[in-house]
Design a protein around this motif. Structure first.
Motif, short mmCIF file in Angstrom:
data_model
loop_
_atom_site.label_atom_id
_atom_site.label_comp_id
_atom_site.label_asym_id
_atom_site.label_seq_id
_atom_site.Cartn_x
_atom_site.Cartn_y
_atom_site.Cartn_z
N ARG A 55 7.44 19.45 -0.57
CA ARG A 55 8.02 18.12 -0.41
C ARG A 55 6.90 17.10 -0.33
O ARG A 55 6.06 17.17 0.56
CB ARG A 55 8.89 18.02 0.83
CG ARG A 55 9.67 16.70 0.89
CD ARG A 55 10.59 16.60 2.08
NE ARG A 55 9.89 16.25 3.31
CZ ARG A 55 10.46 15.70 4.37
NH1 ARG A 55 11.76 15.41 4.34
NH2 ARG A 55 9.76 15.43 5.46
N LEU A 56 6.92 16.18 -1.25
CA LEU A 56 5.95 15.09 -1.26
C LEU A 56 6.52 13.88 -0.54
O LEU A 56 7.72 13.62 -0.59
CB LEU A 56 5.60 14.69 -2.69
CG LEU A 56 5.10 15.81 -3.61
CD1 LEU A 56 4.71 15.22 -4.97
CD2 LEU A 56 3.95 16.56 -3.00
N SER A 57 5.64 13.14 0.12
CA SER A 57 6.03 11.92 0.82
C SER A 57 5.20 10.76 0.29
O SER A 57 4.02 10.91 -0.02
CB SER A 57 5.81 12.05 2.32
OG SER A 57 6.58 13.09 2.87
N CYS A 58 5.83 9.60 0.23
CA CYS A 58 5.16 8.36 -0.17
C CYS A 58 5.51 7.31 0.87
O CYS A 58 6.67 6.88 0.95
CB CYS A 58 5.62 7.93 -1.55
SG CYS A 58 5.04 6.31 -2.08
N VAL A 59 4.52 6.93 1.66
CA VAL A 59 4.73 5.94 2.72
C VAL A 59 4.23 4.59 2.25
O VAL A 59 3.08 4.47 1.80
CB VAL A 59 4.02 6.35 4.01
CG1 VAL A 59 4.24 5.29 5.09
CG2 VAL A 59 4.50 7.71 4.49
N ALA A 60 5.08 3.60 2.34
CA ALA A 60 4.74 2.25 1.90
C ALA A 60 4.50 1.35 3.10
O ALA A 60 5.15 1.47 4.14
CB ALA A 60 5.87 1.67 1.05
N SER A 61 3.56 0.43 2.94
CA SER A 61 3.29 -0.57 3.97
C SER A 61 2.96 -1.88 3.28
O SER A 61 2.63 -1.93 2.10
CB SER A 61 2.15 -0.13 4.89
OG SER A 61 0.95 0.06 4.14
N TYR B 116 10.70 10.41 -0.60
CA TYR B 116 10.37 11.83 -0.67
C TYR B 116 10.68 12.38 -2.07
O TYR B 116 11.57 11.90 -2.76
CB TYR B 116 11.19 12.61 0.35
CG TYR B 116 11.01 12.15 1.77
CD1 TYR B 116 11.94 11.32 2.37
CD2 TYR B 116 9.91 12.56 2.51
CE1 TYR B 116 11.78 10.89 3.68
CE2 TYR B 116 9.74 12.14 3.83
CZ TYR B 116 10.68 11.30 4.39
OH TYR B 116 10.51 10.89 5.69
N LEU B 117 9.94 13.41 -2.43
CA LEU B 117 10.25 14.17 -3.63
C LEU B 117 10.28 15.63 -3.23
O LEU B 117 9.23 16.24 -2.97
CB LEU B 117 9.21 13.94 -4.72
CG LEU B 117 9.54 14.61 -6.06
CD1 LEU B 117 10.78 13.97 -6.70
CD2 LEU B 117 8.36 14.52 -7.02
N GLN B 118 11.49 16.17 -3.14
CA GLN B 118 11.66 17.59 -2.84
C GLN B 118 11.59 18.35 -4.16
O GLN B 118 12.37 18.09 -5.07
CB GLN B 118 13.01 17.83 -2.16
CG GLN B 118 13.29 19.28 -1.86
CD GLN B 118 12.36 19.87 -0.82
OE1 GLN B 118 12.08 19.23 0.20
NE2 GLN B 118 11.86 21.08 -1.06
N GLN C 153 0.84 -1.18 0.00
CA GLN C 153 0.00 0.00 0.00
C GLN C 153 0.89 1.24 0.00
O GLN C 153 1.87 1.32 0.74
CB GLN C 153 -0.93 0.02 1.21
CG GLN C 153 -1.95 -1.11 1.23
CD GLN C 153 -1.36 -2.45 1.64
OE1 GLN C 153 -0.56 -2.52 2.56
NE2 GLN C 153 -1.76 -3.51 0.96
N LEU C 154 0.52 2.21 -0.83
CA LEU C 154 1.27 3.45 -0.95
C LEU C 154 0.35 4.63 -0.68
O LEU C 154 -0.75 4.70 -1.25
CB LEU C 154 1.87 3.58 -2.36
CG LEU C 154 2.79 2.45 -2.80
CD1 LEU C 154 3.11 2.58 -4.28
CD2 LEU C 154 4.07 2.45 -1.98
N VAL C 155 0.79 5.54 0.17
CA VAL C 155 -0.01 6.72 0.51
C VAL C 155 0.86 7.95 0.33
O VAL C 155 1.90 8.09 0.98
CB VAL C 155 -0.55 6.65 1.94
CG1 VAL C 155 -1.35 7.90 2.25
CG2 VAL C 155 -1.42 5.41 2.13
N GLU C 156 0.40 8.84 -0.53
CA GLU C 156 1.12 10.08 -0.80
C GLU C 156 0.55 11.22 0.05
O GLU C 156 -0.63 11.22 0.41
CB GLU C 156 1.01 10.49 -2.27
CG GLU C 156 1.46 9.46 -3.27
CD GLU C 156 0.33 8.62 -3.82
OE1 GLU C 156 0.46 8.10 -4.93
OE2 GLU C 156 -0.71 8.50 -3.13
N SER C 157 1.41 12.18 0.33
CA SER C 157 0.97 13.40 1.02
C SER C 157 1.93 14.52 0.64
O SER C 157 3.00 14.28 0.07
CB SER C 157 0.94 13.19 2.54
OG SER C 157 2.24 12.91 3.02
N GLY C 158 1.52 15.74 0.99
CA GLY C 158 2.40 16.88 0.79
C GLY C 158 2.01 17.80 -0.35
O GLY C 158 2.64 18.85 -0.54
N GLY C 159 1.02 17.42 -1.14
CA GLY C 159 0.61 18.28 -2.22
C GLY C 159 -0.09 19.53 -1.71
O GLY C 159 -0.41 19.65 -0.52
#
Length: 119
Positions: free
Chosen positions: A19-25, A79-81, A3-9
């Motif tokens: 800075r965007l974050s992508c947390v994997a589980s 992360y995507l800075q 599962q991938l969840v993005e945030s930071g937009g």
């Protein structure tokens, strides 16, 4: 499954940063590459940047020198800075995980986060 969840937009003025974050589980050990893609209205999906488990990175020419991809393995986060943002960077940004940098190697996708750059 992974599962991938993005945030930071969000909304930012031209020249600004996000800075965007992508947390994997889940079964994260099954993937070795994480990419960031973007898709603007009426345009095809574009590979923005990717990073392998060994730290190899790739960038689209349009973002080289402005965007930086990185990963924190302890947090299962990529992360995507994004610096010096331009209106043409406006798009939905999604992260994906797989076994190669190209879209055909991506097995899991997040839902995306919207980035809007105003002029």
């Amino acid at each position: 499954q992974v599962q991938l969840v993005e945030s930071g937009g969000g909304l930012v003025q031209a020249g600004g940063s996000l800075r965007l974050s992508c947390v994997a589980s889940g079964r994260t050990f099954s993937t070795t590459v994480t990419d960031w893609f973007r898709q603007a209205p009426g345009k095809e999906r574009e590979l923005v940047a990717g990073i392998s488990s060994g730290g190899t990175t790739t960038y689209a020419d349009s973002v080289k020198g402005r965007f930086t991809i990185s990963r924190d393995n302890a947090k299962n986060t990529v992360y995507l800075q994004m610096n010096s943002l331009k209106p043409e960077d406006t798009a939905v940004y999604s992260c994906a995980a797989g076994t190669g940098f190209q879209p055909r190697y991506m097995h899991y996708w997040g839902k995306g986060t919207l980035v809007t750059v105003s002029s």
